[in-house]
Design a protein around this motif. Sequence first.
Motif, PDB file in Angstrom:
ATOM      1  N   LYS A  78      -6.634  10.353 -19.688  1.00 11.25           N
ATOM      2  CA  LYS A  78      -5.807  11.553 -19.837  1.00 11.25           C
ATOM      3  C   LYS A  78      -5.727  12.361 -18.552  1.00 11.25           C
ATOM      4  CE  LYS A  78      -6.421  12.036 -24.823  1.00 11.25           C
ATOM      5  NZ  LYS A  78      -6.840  12.922 -25.927  1.00 11.25           N
ATOM      6  N   VAL A  79      -6.766  12.260 -17.710  1.00  8.88           N
ATOM      7  CA  VAL A  79      -6.731  12.954 -16.422  1.00  8.88           C
ATOM      8  C   VAL A  79      -5.766  12.215 -15.504  1.00  8.88           C
ATOM      9  CG1 VAL A  79      -8.077  13.689 -14.428  1.00  8.88           C
ATOM     10  CG2 VAL A  79      -9.101  13.728 -16.720  1.00  8.88           C
ATOM     11  N   ASP A  80      -4.808  12.930 -14.911  1.00 11.38           N
ATOM     12  CA  ASP A  80      -3.821  12.290 -14.043  1.00 11.38           C
ATOM     13  C   ASP A  80      -4.492  11.567 -12.885  1.00 11.38           C
ATOM     14  OD1 ASP A  80      -1.763  13.197 -15.584  1.00 11.38           O
ATOM     15  OD2 ASP A  80      -1.290  14.923 -14.311  1.00 11.38           O
ATOM     16  N   GLY A  81      -4.091  10.317 -12.676  1.00  7.87           N
ATOM     17  CA  GLY A  81      -4.625   9.538 -11.566  1.00  7.87           C
ATOM     18  C   GLY A  81      -5.912   8.812 -11.862  1.00  7.87           C
ATOM     19  N   LEU A  82      -6.548   9.061 -13.011  1.00  3.09           N
ATOM     20  CA  LEU A  82      -7.844   8.455 -13.335  1.00  3.09           C
ATOM     21  C   LEU A  82      -7.649   7.299 -14.309  1.00  3.09           C
ATOM     22  CD1 LEU A  82     -10.917   8.748 -12.862  1.00  3.09           C
ATOM     23  CD2 LEU A  82     -10.989  10.157 -14.939  1.00  3.09           C
ATOM     24  N   SER A  83      -8.284   6.179 -14.011  1.00  5.84           N
ATOM     25  CA  SER A  83      -8.201   5.015 -14.900  1.00  5.84           C
ATOM     26  C   SER A  83      -9.516   4.256 -14.870  1.00  5.84           C
ATOM     27  CB  SER A  83      -7.049   4.090 -14.483  1.00  5.84           C
ATOM     28  OG  SER A  83      -7.267   3.576 -13.183  1.00  5.84           O
ATOM     29  N   VAL A  84      -9.773   3.557 -15.935  1.00  8.02           N
ATOM     30  CA  VAL A  84     -10.931   2.677 -16.013  1.00  8.02           C
ATOM     31  C   VAL A  84     -10.428   1.248 -15.873  1.00  8.02           C
ATOM     32  CG1 VAL A  84     -10.809   2.566 -18.534  1.00  8.02           C
ATOM     33  CG2 VAL A  84     -12.946   2.001 -17.375  1.00  8.02           C
ATOM     34  N   PHE A  85     -11.177   0.408 -15.152  1.00  9.81           N
ATOM     35  CA  PHE A  85     -10.712  -0.946 -14.903  1.00  9.81           C
ATOM     36  C   PHE A  85     -11.856  -1.939 -15.094  1.00  9.81           C
ATOM     37  CE2 PHE A  85     -12.516   0.224 -10.843  1.00  9.81           C
ATOM     38  CZ  PHE A  85     -13.102  -0.950 -10.380  1.00  9.81           C
ATOM     39  N   GLY A  86     -11.475  -3.188 -15.280  1.00  2.92           N
ATOM     40  CA  GLY A  86     -12.448  -4.271 -15.394  1.00  2.92           C
ATOM     41  C   GLY A  86     -11.897  -5.543 -14.774  1.00  2.92           C
ATOM     42  N   LEU A  87     -12.766  -6.327 -14.171  1.00  2.88           N
ATOM     43  CA  LEU A  87     -12.396  -7.591 -13.534  1.00  2.88           C
ATOM     44  C   LEU A  87     -13.419  -8.648 -13.899  1.00  2.88           C
ATOM     45  CD1 LEU A  87     -11.713  -6.260  -9.901  1.00  2.88           C
ATOM     46  CD2 LEU A  87      -9.978  -6.801 -11.598  1.00  2.88           C
ATOM     47  N   GLY A 119     -15.359  -0.292 -13.626  1.00  7.04           N
ATOM     48  CA  GLY A 119     -15.517   0.982 -12.956  1.00  7.04           C
ATOM     49  C   GLY A 119     -14.355   1.913 -13.184  1.00  7.04           C
ATOM     50  N   LEU A 120     -14.268   2.927 -12.315  1.00  2.00           N
ATOM     51  CA  LEU A 120     -13.242   3.960 -12.402  1.00  2.00           C
ATOM     52  C   LEU A 120     -12.427   3.984 -11.111  1.00  2.00           C
ATOM     53  CD1 LEU A 120     -15.304   6.931 -13.897  1.00  2.00           C
ATOM     54  CD2 LEU A 120     -13.541   5.613 -15.087  1.00  2.00           C
ATOM     55  N   ASN A 121     -11.114   4.185 -11.264  1.00  2.61           N
ATOM     56  CA  ASN A 121     -10.207   4.380 -10.137  1.00  2.61           C
ATOM     57  C   ASN A 121      -9.613   5.782 -10.224  1.00  2.61           C
ATOM     58  OD1 ASN A 121     -10.162   2.136  -8.447  1.00  2.61           O
ATOM     59  ND2 ASN A 121      -8.780   1.004  -9.793  1.00  2.61           N
ATOM     60  N   TYR A 122      -9.435   6.396  -9.057  1.00  5.21           N
ATOM     61  CA  TYR A 122      -8.774   7.704  -9.030  1.00  5.21           C
ATOM     62  C   TYR A 122      -7.776   7.689  -7.885  1.00  5.21           C
ATOM     63  CZ  TYR A 122      -8.053  12.756  -8.888  1.00  5.21           C
ATOM     64  OH  TYR A 122      -7.477  14.014  -8.911  1.00  5.21           O
ATOM     65  N   LEU A 123      -6.512   7.950  -8.174  1.00  3.45           N
ATOM     66  CA  LEU A 123      -5.454   7.908  -7.169  1.00  3.45           C
ATOM     67  C   LEU A 123      -4.510   9.077  -7.380  1.00  3.45           C
ATOM     68  CD1 LEU A 123      -3.971   6.452  -4.855  1.00  3.45           C
ATOM     69  CD2 LEU A 123      -2.734   5.148  -6.601  1.00  3.45           C
ATOM     70  N   VAL A 124      -4.404   9.937  -6.340  1.00  5.99           N
ATOM     71  CA  VAL A 124      -3.496  11.080  -6.376  1.00  5.99           C
ATOM     72  C   VAL A 124      -2.815  11.180  -5.018  1.00  5.99           C
ATOM     73  CG1 VAL A 124      -3.288  13.581  -6.552  1.00  5.99           C
ATOM     74  CG2 VAL A 124      -4.814  12.360  -8.082  1.00  5.99           C
ATOM     75  N   GLU A 125      -1.488  11.330  -5.031  1.00  4.97           N
ATOM     76  CA  GLU A 125      -0.728  11.515  -3.805  1.00  4.97           C
ATOM     77  C   GLU A 125       0.292  12.630  -4.049  1.00  4.97           C
ATOM     78  OE1 GLU A 125       0.889   7.615  -3.182  1.00  4.97           O
ATOM     79  OE2 GLU A 125      -0.726   7.045  -1.826  1.00  4.97           O
ATOM     80  N   ASN A 126       0.169  13.721  -3.291  1.00  5.69           N
ATOM     81  CA  ASN A 126       1.135  14.811  -3.393  1.00  5.69           C
ATOM     82  C   ASN A 126       1.245  15.512  -2.039  1.00  5.69           C
ATOM     83  OD1 ASN A 126      -1.034  16.753  -3.258  1.00  5.69           O
ATOM     84  ND2 ASN A 126      -1.399  16.366  -5.447  1.00  5.69           N
TER      85      ASN A 126
END
Length: 504
Positions: A78-87, A119-126
Amino acid sequence: MQPRLGVEEAISDNVELSEFDKEFSWVSLITPGFFADYKNSRVTAEVDYSYTQALYSHDLDLSDNFHNLLANGSVALKVDGLSVFGLASISNVAANDARNSLADTVSGDTVQYETYQAGLNYLVENSRFNVAANTSYSITRAGDSVGDRKGFNANAITSSGTGARTTFWQARANYSDYENNRRSGQFYSVDAKVGYISGFRINPFVRLYKEDSSGNNINSSGIQGSSSIGAGARWLISRQLFIDLSYNWVNEDAPAIGIATEEQDDYVSAEIAWKPSNRTNLRAQYYQRFFGDAYELQFRHRTKRLTTSVSYTERIDIFDRFELVPTSLIDIWCLTGTDINSNNCVLGPEAGFDLSDYSFSGFTANFELVNANSFSLTEALTSSVSLRLPRSSLTLSASQSDRTNLEVGSEDRYQTVRLSYDRQVNRTTDFLINTSFRYNALNNNSTTLIQQIDYYRIYRIGLNKRLNRTLEFTSYLQHLNRGSTRFDASYEENRISAQLTKRF
C-alpha cells in the motif's frame, strides 16, 4: 500454466572429454516441464521449471537427472514505491572450472546450484528526490556444499531531484552479512556527496567515503577499511552533463591499505555523468579504496538498429563458489631442451625411472574447488554490440573477470569473446551461427609453474523450426576444442543434437 515435453538426442564422439581415451555415446535427454505466469495491477509472478533425465548409451550407470528452475514474483504494497519480492533458481554448474569449465547435461560433471531470495524493494522518482533501495535475505546451496551461504544484503541509491533549489545530494550504500557453517563475514561501503546549488555552473560539495569489513573464523588480515572526507566542485556543463572533482583526505588513524601499499594517501577523485537522451547514458568514476585505484563505468547507447553497452564494476564478496587452489604438488621432468607438454615430460616419475635424459622443469598441481573463507575482489568488464537488421541480428560480446583472493593475493582471470548470428530464413525457420572463445588463467599472477591456463574454442551451427503452433524442432552441430597447460586436459569433441519440444 503451459506444460511441455522435450525429447533430445545428442551424439558425442568424446562424451567424457578425454585427451586419449575417447568414448562415443548416444545421449538421450527427456525433459518435461511447465511455464506459468500471473499478473494483475499489484501482483506479478512467473515460474519456469524443467526436469531432465539423461541416459548414456556407453554406460547406463552414469544416467542422471537434472532440475532447472527460474521463478520470480513481486507484490506491490500500500505504501507507494514499496513492494515485496521473491526469487528462486536451480541450475547445473560446472563441478570444477579447472576440470571442465563447459560442463553441461551431455558431458556431465555438473553440480546442482540453488538460490532462494526474498526481500523488499523501494523505488521512488519525483522532482524532489530519487530513491532505489532493496534489502533481502538469501540462501545459496550447492550439491557439493562448496559456496553454501545464507545472509542479508542491502543496497540503496538516492539523489536529489530536478526540482532541488538550494542543495543537491548523491549517495549509495551497500551492506552484506553472510554465514557459512560457523563462519560469518560482513562488509559495508558508503559513498555520499552533499553540495550547495550556487546558481552558477560551479557548485561546491563535500564527499564522504567509508568502507570496512569484519568476520568470525575467516581469513581477513588482507582486507581493511577505507575512510576519507573530501571537498570539491561540480561543473554543470549542461543539464545533461556534469563533472565532479574533489580532493579527499584519508583518515590518518585508519589501518594500512592491505596488500596494496603500506599507508593510505590523500587522493583526487572524479566522476562524470552524461545523459543527453533516453537512448544514451554514461557514468564513470575514479577514486581510491583500501586496495588502491578504483574505477566504475556504465555506458549504453541505442539507435534504431545498433545497441552498444560497456560496464566495469568492482565487488567485494565472501563464501562464493570461485576459490580454486592448487593441491597435490607433482614435480615435472622433461626431456632436456624440449617444451613442457605431455609428449616430452613425465609427472612424478616412480623410483627407478631413468632420468638421465631429463631435466627438472618445476611443479604442477591439480586445482580443487574449496570454500572461500577469505574476502575476494572481483573486477569485471563486459561489453557488447548488437546489430538488428530486418531479418537477422548480429551480436559481439566480450568480457573479462579478475578475481583476487585478498588474503593471499592469488588471482584467477577469465576472458570470453562471443559472436552470434541469427538469420530468419522464413516465417517459421531461424538459422543460427555461434562461436566463442574462452581463456581461463588460474593462479594467473603466480611466479612459479603452479598455474593453469585453458583455452576453449566452440563453433556451433543451429536450426530452429516451428512445425506448428505447439511443436518446435531444434538442432545443432558443434565442435569443441580445449587446449590446456594441465597435462591430459586438452581434448576435442564433436557433437550433433536434435530436439522436439511439444507444448500442451
